[in-house]
Write a protein that holds these residues in place. Structure first.
Motif, PDB file in Angstrom:
ATOM      1  N   LEU A  75       0.852  -1.178   0.000  1.00 12.88           N
ATOM      2  CA  LEU A  75       0.000   0.000   0.000  1.00 12.88           C
ATOM      3  C   LEU A  75       0.891   1.232   0.000  1.00 12.88           C
ATOM      4  N   ALA A  76       0.610   2.173  -0.917  1.00 15.89           N
ATOM      5  CA  ALA A  76       1.359   3.423  -0.992  1.00 15.89           C
ATOM      6  C   ALA A  76       0.406   4.588  -0.809  1.00 15.89           C
ATOM      7  N   LEU A  77       0.942   5.696  -0.375  1.00 16.35           N
ATOM      8  CA  LEU A  77       0.151   6.911  -0.266  1.00 16.35           C
ATOM      9  C   LEU A  77       0.950   8.091  -0.790  1.00 16.35           C
ATOM     10  N   VAL A  78       0.229   9.120  -1.202  1.00 13.24           N
ATOM     11  CA  VAL A  78       0.846  10.334  -1.726  1.00 13.24           C
ATOM     12  C   VAL A  78       0.380  11.508  -0.871  1.00 13.24           C
ATOM     13  N   ILE A  79       1.329  12.337  -0.468  1.00 13.71           N
ATOM     14  CA  ILE A  79       1.049  13.468   0.404  1.00 13.71           C
ATOM     15  C   ILE A  79       0.389  14.597  -0.396  1.00 13.71           C
ATOM     16  N   GLY A  80      -0.617  15.240   0.227  1.00 19.57           N
ATOM     17  CA  GLY A  80      -1.328  16.320  -0.448  1.00 19.57           C
ATOM     18  C   GLY A  80      -1.034  17.695   0.094  1.00 19.57           C
ATOM     19  N   THR A  81      -0.690  17.778   1.398  1.00 25.47           N
ATOM     20  CA  THR A  81      -0.389  19.065   2.015  1.00 25.47           C
ATOM     21  C   THR A  81       0.898  18.945   2.824  1.00 25.47           C
ATOM     22  N   ARG A  82       1.643  20.024   2.875  1.00 18.11           N
ATOM     23  CA  ARG A  82       2.919  20.044   3.599  1.00 18.11           C
ATOM     24  C   ARG A  82       2.686  19.636   5.058  1.00 18.11           C
TER      25      ARG A  82
ATOM     26  N   LEU B  46      -1.606  11.598  15.845  1.00 23.13           N
ATOM     27  CA  LEU B  46      -2.466  10.502  15.412  1.00 23.13           C
ATOM     28  C   LEU B  46      -3.850  11.003  15.004  1.00 23.13           C
ATOM     29  N   ASP B  47      -4.276  12.097  15.580  1.00 24.67           N
ATOM     30  CA  ASP B  47      -5.596  12.636  15.258  1.00 24.67           C
ATOM     31  C   ASP B  47      -5.662  13.274  13.879  1.00 24.67           C
ATOM     32  N   ASN B  48      -4.552  13.865  13.417  1.00 21.51           N
ATOM     33  CA  ASN B  48      -4.616  14.594  12.141  1.00 21.51           C
ATOM     34  C   ASN B  48      -3.731  14.015  11.050  1.00 21.51           C
ATOM     35  N   ALA B  49      -3.049  12.904  11.332  1.00 22.69           N
ATOM     36  CA  ALA B  49      -2.033  12.401  10.396  1.00 22.69           C
ATOM     37  C   ALA B  49      -2.600  12.124   9.007  1.00 22.69           C
ATOM     38  N   LEU B  50      -3.756  11.493   8.925  1.00 18.28           N
ATOM     39  CA  LEU B  50      -4.292  11.097   7.625  1.00 18.28           C
ATOM     40  C   LEU B  50      -4.841  12.285   6.835  1.00 18.28           C
ATOM     41  N   ASP B  51      -4.999  13.429   7.491  1.00 21.95           N
ATOM     42  CA  ASP B  51      -5.519  14.608   6.793  1.00 21.95           C
ATOM     43  C   ASP B  51      -4.552  15.127   5.733  1.00 21.95           C
ATOM     44  N   CYS B  52      -3.276  14.798   5.850  1.00 21.38           N
ATOM     45  CA  CYS B  52      -2.289  15.299   4.892  1.00 21.38           C
ATOM     46  C   CYS B  52      -2.194  14.439   3.644  1.00 21.38           C
ATOM     47  N   VAL B  53      -2.934  13.333   3.569  1.00 16.30           N
ATOM     48  CA  VAL B  53      -2.825  12.383   2.455  1.00 16.30           C
ATOM     49  C   VAL B  53      -3.745  12.798   1.316  1.00 16.30           C
ATOM     50  N   ALA B  54      -3.175  12.939   0.116  1.00 17.19           N
ATOM     51  CA  ALA B  54      -3.989  13.249  -1.064  1.00 17.19           C
ATOM     52  C   ALA B  54      -4.746  12.031  -1.555  1.00 17.19           C
ATOM     53  N   GLY B  55      -4.104  10.862  -1.466  1.00 13.33           N
ATOM     54  CA  GLY B  55      -4.749   9.649  -1.932  1.00 13.33           C
ATOM     55  C   GLY B  55      -3.847   8.450  -1.764  1.00 13.33           C
ATOM     56  N   TYR B  56      -4.425   7.286  -2.007  1.00 12.86           N
ATOM     57  CA  TYR B  56      -3.741   6.010  -1.809  1.00 12.86           C
ATOM     58  C   TYR B  56      -3.674   5.269  -3.140  1.00 12.86           C
ATOM     59  N   THR B  57      -2.643   4.418  -3.269  1.00 11.47           N
ATOM     60  CA  THR B  57      -2.465   3.680  -4.520  1.00 11.47           C
ATOM     61  C   THR B  57      -1.657   2.418  -4.253  1.00 11.47           C
TER      62      THR B  57
ATOM     63  N   PRO C  56      -2.648   2.398 -10.403  1.00 12.63           N
ATOM     64  CA  PRO C  56      -2.787   3.272 -11.578  1.00 12.63           C
ATOM     65  C   PRO C  56      -3.313   4.676 -11.285  1.00 12.63           C
ATOM     66  N   TRP C  57      -3.917   4.898 -10.088  1.00 19.74           N
ATOM     67  CA  TRP C  57      -4.468   6.209  -9.764  1.00 19.74           C
ATOM     68  C   TRP C  57      -4.384   6.406  -8.261  1.00 19.74           C
ATOM     69  N   LEU C  58      -4.768   7.597  -7.799  1.00 23.38           N
ATOM     70  CA  LEU C  58      -4.916   7.871  -6.374  1.00 23.38           C
ATOM     71  C   LEU C  58      -6.392   7.853  -6.012  1.00 23.38           C
ATOM     72  N   GLU C  59      -6.729   7.098  -4.996  1.00 26.97           N
ATOM     73  CA  GLU C  59      -8.088   7.072  -4.481  1.00 26.97           C
ATOM     74  C   GLU C  59      -8.147   7.968  -3.247  1.00 26.97           C
ATOM     75  N   THR C  60      -8.992   9.004  -3.302  1.00 31.96           N
ATOM     76  CA  THR C  60      -9.048   9.966  -2.202  1.00 31.96           C
ATOM     77  C   THR C  60      -9.950   9.509  -1.057  1.00 31.96           C
ATOM     78  N   ASP C  61     -10.937   8.681  -1.348  1.00 34.26           N
ATOM     79  CA  ASP C  61     -11.890   8.216  -0.341  1.00 34.26           C
ATOM     80  C   ASP C  61     -11.530   6.783   0.025  1.00 34.26           C
ATOM     81  N   PHE C  62     -10.692   6.626   1.058  1.00 33.56           N
ATOM     82  CA  PHE C  62     -10.103   5.311   1.317  1.00 33.56           C
ATOM     83  C   PHE C  62      -9.720   5.219   2.793  1.00 33.56           C
ATOM     84  N   ASP C  63     -10.020   4.086   3.416  1.00 32.30           N
ATOM     85  CA  ASP C  63      -9.635   3.821   4.799  1.00 32.30           C
ATOM     86  C   ASP C  63      -8.517   2.776   4.783  1.00 32.30           C
ATOM     87  N   PRO C  64      -7.283   3.142   5.173  1.00 35.68           N
ATOM     88  CA  PRO C  64      -6.153   2.229   5.026  1.00 35.68           C
ATOM     89  C   PRO C  64      -5.983   1.227   6.157  1.00 35.68           C
TER      90      PRO C  64
END
Length: 253
Positions: A113-120, A126-137, A168-176
């Motif tokens: 499982l990979a993820l791509v960061i969306g915000t610096r 632990l409460d806000n960590a996933l908020d910085c993720v643009a999507g998963y792939t 092949p893409w980033l999925e933005t709505d995803f629970d890892p």
């Protein structure tokens, strides 16, 4: 949403971003940006790795059974994530052929499982960590296993050109937290795990990383591989499939 990065003039053409809607792409101004108003048929483009990273951060030995299969379970479990890096040079597009290197005798697959960061991001919790993720792939950590054992660092073994197919893409709505991670070679299942088996879940990884490094938009994080890794030969086709994220196919040339 499914965010894709693509080119209209082959894999070496100028990169663009868009949102995949069925068989069409709504072109956007950058990753997750505003629509430009242009629409393209999916069949008219070449998909690219869905990231433009400054760095690719990888977690090693994050599944207990993978630690065991490599003979690294003689001591206690890791107390913190084991980190190594790949450079942007390592990215390879979904469906693109990766040539088997002639300088290794033991070329391995590791589906992740990979993820791509969306915000610096820095000093996440632990409460806000996933908020910085643009999507998963899906990610494929290709490894020269023999060179990993003999070299001073893992640069050649892990970070050679095209050693990180992504897509092949980033999925933005995803629970890892609990999804299936499967790798197939020539249609045969070789790895079959779940992210709930991770020693360090995704949020903990991000909190740990951002204690000492800023994650920039476009950066990639690979979260570790389940057990079942093994060698590849010319002519093999590797498929990595994380449930809900499509299939990343990589022919070995």
């Amino acid at each position: 949403m499914q965010l894709i990065r693509f080119a209209t003039e082959g894999p070496s053409g100028p990169a663009q971003w868009g949102v995949l809607t069925g068989e069409h792409i709504q072109v956007t101004r950058g990753m997750g940006g505003e629509p430009t108003g242009d629409t393209l048929p999916l069949t008219s483009v070449t998909l690219l790795a869905p990231a433009e990273p400054t760095k690719i951060v990888c977690v090693g030995r994050n599944y207990l059974d993978h630690i065991r299969e490599l003979g690294n379970d003689t001591g206690d479990l890791p107390s913190e994530p084991g980190i190594f890096l790949k450079g942007p040079n390592a990215l390879a597009e979904p469906g693109g052929t990766v040539e088997r290197p002639d300088w290794t005798d033991n070329f391995h697959f590791e589906g992740e499982l990979a993820l791509v960061i969306g915000t610096r991001a820095r000093h996440l919790t632990l409460d806000n960590a996933l908020d910085c993720v643009a999507g998963y792939t899906n990610g494929l950590d290709l490894t020269a296993r023999d060179r990993q054992k003999t070299d001073l660092q893992w640069f050649r073994a892990k970070a050679a050109d095209r050693f990180c197919p992504l897509g092949p893409w980033l999925e933005t709505d995803f629970d890892p937290r609990d999804v299936r991670v499967q790798t197939r070679v020539n249609g045969v299942v070789r790895q079959d795990g779940r992210t709930s088996q991770m020693i360090f879940p995704v949020a903990e990884i991000l909190v740990y990383l951002t204690r000492f490094v800023i994650l920039e938009p476009g950066d990639v994080v690979l979260t570790g591989t389940p057990d079942g890794v093994g060698p590849l030969v010319t002519g093999d086709v590797v498929e990595v499939e994380v449930d809900g994220l499509g299939i990343l196919a990589t022919p070995i040339g």
